[in-house]
Structure formats: C-alpha cells, structure tokens
Scaffold this active site. Structure first.
Site, PDB file in Angstrom:
ATOM      1  N   SER A  50       2.373   2.030  -5.715  1.00  0.00           N
ATOM      2  CA  SER A  50       1.252   1.062  -6.222  1.00  0.00           C
ATOM      3  C   SER A  50       0.996   1.526  -7.702  1.00  0.00           C
ATOM      4  O   SER A  50       0.687   2.639  -7.828  1.00  0.00           O
ATOM      5  CB  SER A  50       0.015   0.908  -5.257  1.00  0.00           C
TER       6      SER A  50
ATOM      7  N   TYR B  12      -6.781   5.242  -0.817  1.00  0.00           N
ATOM      8  CA  TYR B  12      -5.546   4.336  -1.275  1.00  0.00           C
ATOM      9  C   TYR B  12      -5.125   4.817  -2.557  1.00  0.00           C
ATOM     10  O   TYR B  12      -3.769   5.297  -2.545  1.00  0.00           O
ATOM     11  CB  TYR B  12      -5.970   3.107  -1.541  1.00  0.00           C
TER      12      TYR B  12
END
Length: 258
Positions: free
Chosen positions: A139, A152
């Site tokens: 990501s 995350y």
C-alpha cells in the site's frame, strides 16, 4: 493449457476484481477467503465456468489454514503460474489503549505472516520449475506513517521490505516477485474512512492496471501513478513539515469494543 492464478482475499474488493480480470485474461482461478458463500455467490453471479475455478476456505491469519489451502490447490489444480497475496485488514489503533495491541498483532498476522504463508507452499516448486510469479499487495500507506494508522502502515511497510528481500532470494531462479502498492481503491475497506482520499479509483480499474504491470514484468508499481508521485514527494518532506501537514487529520476507525 490455461494459466492458473491463486488469489487470497477473494471474497470482496481488490481480490474479486483481480479474479475477474484474470479470468477474462484466460486464467483458471484458485480463490481463497474465509467466506465461502460470498465467493460462490460472486462466481455464480458472473457465470464462471465451473471447470475453471476452485474455492478454498482459509483464514490467512492461521498459518496452518492458509498453507493447507495452498497444498489443496497443488493437489486439485496444480502449481499456479501466479500467486497474489492480497488478503489484508486495516483497523485504526491507539497505542495508549491496551486492547489495540491485539489489533496490531492481528494486523501483522494477516498482512505479514499470512502473506509469507500464502507464498510458502509454492516457492520451492516454482524454483524447481523455473517459472512463476509471487505478488504481494502492499500500500502507499507503507511509504510514510499516518497518525492513528500505525498497525496498517507498519504492516504495509513490512510487505514492501519482505517482498524486496524475497525478490533478492529468488533472483536468477526464474521466479519473479512483484510488489504492488495501491493508493485509495473504492472497496469495503476504504468506504468508512473519515478523511479525503485523493485519486480514488475503482477496484476493476485497479485490477486492469495491476495485471498489466504484472505481465509487463515490473518488480514494483504504485497504482495509480499519481499516488506514487505524491508518496515520493511525501517521503522527501522533512519530518517537521510532514508532521505539521498531518496535524488534525481525521484518524482511521478503531475496532469497536468487544
């Protein structure tokens, strides 16, 4: 003979979009998720040829579960040409809250250990065959840390480093390792975000660009490219300016109380 792709997180979002695009490109599918019903419903809705896909129920956070799914794929469909470790979770956390340490552990179990366990059943066999492609979905959030998003961001930074390490280990074997870093993709994972999501793109559009990048032989790609440029600029910012820029930014939702 058709190629075979093994995709985790195939019950929604990016996983389903990648499955659909690969199917259209002529791949047979090995689809993995915890929710068999959602996968079957999706396959029925899109009228997939039952001879061209198999469903495997597994929890990526459970090493034995995902390794068993990979082994079942080898038995039932053979060695994949392409493995996409897509399954991931994103939950906000606050280190001051004791229960959020469990959120971090769960995030790492899915996004990192689960990714390595997804690749594990196939690495030696692909090396022996001399061909194959392992794709880790990272990501843009792995490039710089965002407040309230520590679990995350840290996990996706680890995906980037892990895939880079694996690529070096497999250099010269014929097995490629690809790192894909999505920006903001319109999926159930992002729809509850409480902050602006620049360059938001649809999951099918991401899947089209992702498969194009994989088949072009790249080792690393940020999608869309505009988000890659923004991320590189953020990486270059001095810490003081970066911190000031993110001051007051709404944070990711934390997990609801048990």
């Amino acid at each position: 003979m058709r190629k075979l792709v093994f995709i985790t997180g195939a019950s929604s979002g990016i996983g389903q979009a990648l499955a659909r695009r690969c199917y259209e490109a002529g791949y047979d599918l090995a689809l993995v998720a915890r929710r068999a019903h959602e996968m079957q419903q999706w396959a029925d809705t899109h009228q997939l040829d039952v001879q061209r896909y198999r469903l495997y129920v597994a929890d990526v956070a459970d090493v034995q579960s995902i390794v068993a799914a990979g082994q079942a794929c080898l038995t039932q469909q053979g060695l994949p040409d392409l493995v996409v470790a897509n399954a991931g979770i994103s939950i906000g956390m606050d280190t001051a809250e004791r229960e959020d340490l469990a959120v971090m552990a769960r995030t790492f179990a899915v996004n990192n250990t689960g990714l390595a366990a997804t690749f594990h059943p196939f690495v030696a066999l692909m090396r022996q065959r001399g061909t194959g492609c392992l794709v880790g979905i990272a990501s843009v959030a792995g490039i710089r840390g965002l407040p309230g998003h520590g679990a995350y961001c840290a996990s996706k930074a680890a995906v980037i480093s892990y895939c880079e390490s694996l690529r070096g280990e497999l250099r010269g074997s014929g097995v490629r390792v690809v790192t894909l870093c999505p920006g903001y993709i319109d999926t159930p994972l992002t729809r509850e975000n409480r902050y602006a999501m620049p360059f938001l793109m649809s999951a099918p559009d991401f899947a089209e660009r992702a498969l194009r990048a994989i088949e072009a032989g790249v080792s690393y790609r940020v999608i869309p490219w505009q988000m890659g440029l923004a991320a590189r600029l953020l990486r270059l910012l001095p810490d003081a300016l970066f911190d000031r820029l993110l001051a007051g930014r709404p944070r990711k939702h934390r997990a609801p109380p048990p």
